[in-house]
Design a protein around this motif. Structure first.
Motif, PDB file in Angstrom:
ATOM      1  N   TYR A 140      14.666  11.646  -0.565  1.00  0.00           N
ATOM      2  CA  TYR A 140      14.205  10.894  -1.731  1.00  0.00           C
ATOM      3  C   TYR A 140      12.704  11.052  -1.922  1.00  0.00           C
ATOM      4  N   ASN A 141      12.308  11.286  -3.177  1.00  0.00           N
ATOM      5  CA  ASN A 141      10.889  11.405  -3.539  1.00  0.00           C
ATOM      6  C   ASN A 141      10.618  10.436  -4.679  1.00  0.00           C
ATOM      7  N   GLY A 142       9.829   9.397  -4.410  1.00  0.00           N
ATOM      8  CA  GLY A 142       9.581   8.352  -5.392  1.00  0.00           C
ATOM      9  C   GLY A 142       8.415   8.602  -6.316  1.00  0.00           C
ATOM     10  N   LYS A 143       7.918   9.824  -6.339  1.00  0.00           N
ATOM     11  CA  LYS A 143       6.824  10.173  -7.238  1.00  0.00           C
ATOM     12  C   LYS A 143       7.174  11.442  -7.999  1.00  0.00           C
TER      13      LYS A 143
ATOM     14  N   ASN B 242      11.795   2.419  -5.633  1.00  0.00           N
ATOM     15  CA  ASN B 242      10.810   2.420  -4.541  1.00  0.00           C
ATOM     16  C   ASN B 242      10.841   1.138  -3.730  1.00  0.00           C
ATOM     17  N   ASP B 243      11.233   0.024  -4.370  1.00  0.00           N
ATOM     18  CA  ASP B 243      11.418  -1.218  -3.611  1.00  0.00           C
ATOM     19  C   ASP B 243      12.527  -1.037  -2.586  1.00  0.00           C
ATOM     20  N   SER B 244      13.637  -0.454  -3.039  1.00  0.00           N
ATOM     21  CA  SER B 244      14.765  -0.221  -2.141  1.00  0.00           C
ATOM     22  C   SER B 244      14.392   0.762  -1.032  1.00  0.00           C
ATOM     23  N   ASP B 245      13.666   1.802  -1.386  1.00  0.00           N
ATOM     24  CA  ASP B 245      13.212   2.788  -0.407  1.00  0.00           C
ATOM     25  C   ASP B 245      12.408   2.119   0.705  1.00  0.00           C
TER      26      ASP B 245
ATOM     27  N   VAL C 143      19.923   2.996  -5.915  1.00  0.00           N
ATOM     28  CA  VAL C 143      19.771   2.462  -4.561  1.00  0.00           C
ATOM     29  C   VAL C 143      20.218   3.498  -3.535  1.00  0.00           C
ATOM     30  N   MET C 144      21.351   4.142  -3.801  1.00  0.00           N
ATOM     31  CA  MET C 144      21.861   5.165  -2.880  1.00  0.00           C
ATOM     32  C   MET C 144      20.869   6.321  -2.759  1.00  0.00           C
ATOM     33  N   GLN C 145      20.318   6.765  -3.891  1.00  0.00           N
ATOM     34  CA  GLN C 145      19.328   7.841  -3.871  1.00  0.00           C
ATOM     35  C   GLN C 145      18.098   7.455  -3.052  1.00  0.00           C
ATOM     36  N   SER C 146      17.656   6.202  -3.197  1.00  0.00           N
ATOM     37  CA  SER C 146      16.431   5.750  -2.530  1.00  0.00           C
ATOM     38  C   SER C 146      16.564   5.745  -1.016  1.00  0.00           C
ATOM     39  N   GLN C 147      17.784   5.735  -0.521  1.00  0.00           N
ATOM     40  CA  GLN C 147      18.024   5.708   0.915  1.00  0.00           C
ATOM     41  C   GLN C 147      18.273   7.105   1.496  1.00  0.00           C
ATOM     42  N   ALA C 148      18.294   8.112   0.626  1.00  0.00           N
ATOM     43  CA  ALA C 148      18.565   9.483   1.069  1.00  0.00           C
ATOM     44  C   ALA C 148      17.341  10.073   1.781  1.00  0.00           C
TER      45      ALA C 148
ATOM     46  N   VAL D 232       0.864  -1.173   0.000  1.00  0.00           N
ATOM     47  CA  VAL D 232       0.000   0.000   0.000  1.00  0.00           C
ATOM     48  C   VAL D 232       0.900   1.222   0.000  1.00  0.00           C
ATOM     49  N   GLU D 233       0.892   1.972  -1.120  1.00  0.00           N
ATOM     50  CA  GLU D 233       1.790   3.110  -1.312  1.00  0.00           C
ATOM     51  C   GLU D 233       3.233   2.674  -1.009  1.00  0.00           C
ATOM     52  N   LEU D 234       3.709   1.723  -1.780  1.00  0.00           N
ATOM     53  CA  LEU D 234       5.018   1.112  -1.561  1.00  0.00           C
ATOM     54  C   LEU D 234       6.119   2.166  -1.541  1.00  0.00           C
TER      55      LEU D 234
END
Length: 277
Positions: free
Chosen positions: A263-266, A131-134, A255-260, A68-70
């Motif tokens: 990070y904005n996945g949209k 977003n999976d990594s986030d 991957v590095m960005q997703s952990q910052a 839900v909103e992964l």
């Protein structure tokens, strides 16, 4: 949520389930391979043992997540793992198991699913890993390593413009040869799946949190990850050593960005190719 809204969503969910019931389950299972729902620590332990020591060239593990909103702002409900060496699919019930899904060791090894995901020597193929990594990092402290991003492989293998990335639906439809049975089953499962969870079609992502997990939702979850190995083979054949290196660097950067923290996945920026591509 109002009672009328709840009733409307329940009605949409029921109608979607009825439509999915019309699918040829036998032919779907034959084309997808065996599927195991992993919802106990004993099942996790057994799965971890089965995932240990697999071949790494080509990759054996292909992974996707549903929720839900992964993201860091939502939840992980299901992790789909496809073992390409034997065609086995695992649906890991993260909603039920929580941290136990990642911290439970194998019965025959000291490995955990977290250790597999964090191992740089075990390649794991995702389609758009960001977003999976986030979600994995934010909710379970998993620092993903050894990832290969199939979305970036397609971009690198592409002959035309590389300004924008492609979605998985487009990649499957344009680049992967499929039998007529596979095309028909995939189209039915995907379309009816959207009716179950896509809000714009009257569905709700909460369907992934229903327990027991409906058989038809299991089929939907397996659909995408099942096709990733064939796409990997298509794109891998087209890549030069230079482009493989660029894909790996860009994947690690994702991957590095997703952990910052910021990070904005949209947003539109998620559709753009890596800078300099």
């Amino acid at each position: 949520m109002s009672s009328s809204s709840t009733t409307s969503q329940a009605s949409a969910l029921d109608s979607g389930m009825e439509a999915l019931a019309g699918l040829n389950l036998l032919s779907l299972q034959e084309t997808q391979g065996a599927t195991s729902l992993i919802d106990t620590t004993a099942a996790i332990s057994s799965m971890v043992d089965q995932l240990s020591g697999l071949p790494t060239t080509p990759p054996s593990l292909f992974i996707d997540l549903e929720g839900v909103e992964l993201s860091r702002h939502g939840t992980i409900s299901i992790m789909q793992i496809h073992n390409h060496t034997n065609g086995q699919n695992y649906l890991v019930d993260v909603k039920t198991l929580g941290r136990g899904a990642f911290s439970t060791p194998g019965a025959l090894t000291v490995n955990t699913l977290k250790a597999v995901l964090e191992s740089s020597s075990i390649p794991k193929v995702f389609f758009d890993v960001r977003n999976d990594s986030d979600a994995l990092y934010s909710h379970y402290g998993i620092e993903l390593r050894g990832a290969q991003d199939l979305q970036l492989m397609e971009l690198a293998a592409r002959a035309g413009s590389r300004k924008f990335i492609s979605g998985l639906k487009k990649c499957i439809e344009n680049d992967m040869p499929m039998t007529s049975i596979e095309k028909d089953n995939r189209a039915k499962a995907k379309d009816e799946g959207l009716k179950l969870f896509a809000p714009e079609k009257g569905g709700s992502y909460e369907v992934f949190n229903q327990r027991p997990l409906p058989e038809k939702i299991r089929i939907y979850c397996v659909q995408d990850v099942h096709y990733l190995p064939r796409l990997w083979e298509v794109y891998n054949r087209k890549l030069s050593a230079r482009w493989r290196a660029k894909v790996q660097d860009a994947t690690e950067h994702r991957v590095m960005q997703s952990q910052a923290p910021d990070y904005n996945g949209k947003g539109r920026h998620m559709t753009l190719a890596p800078r300099g591509w």
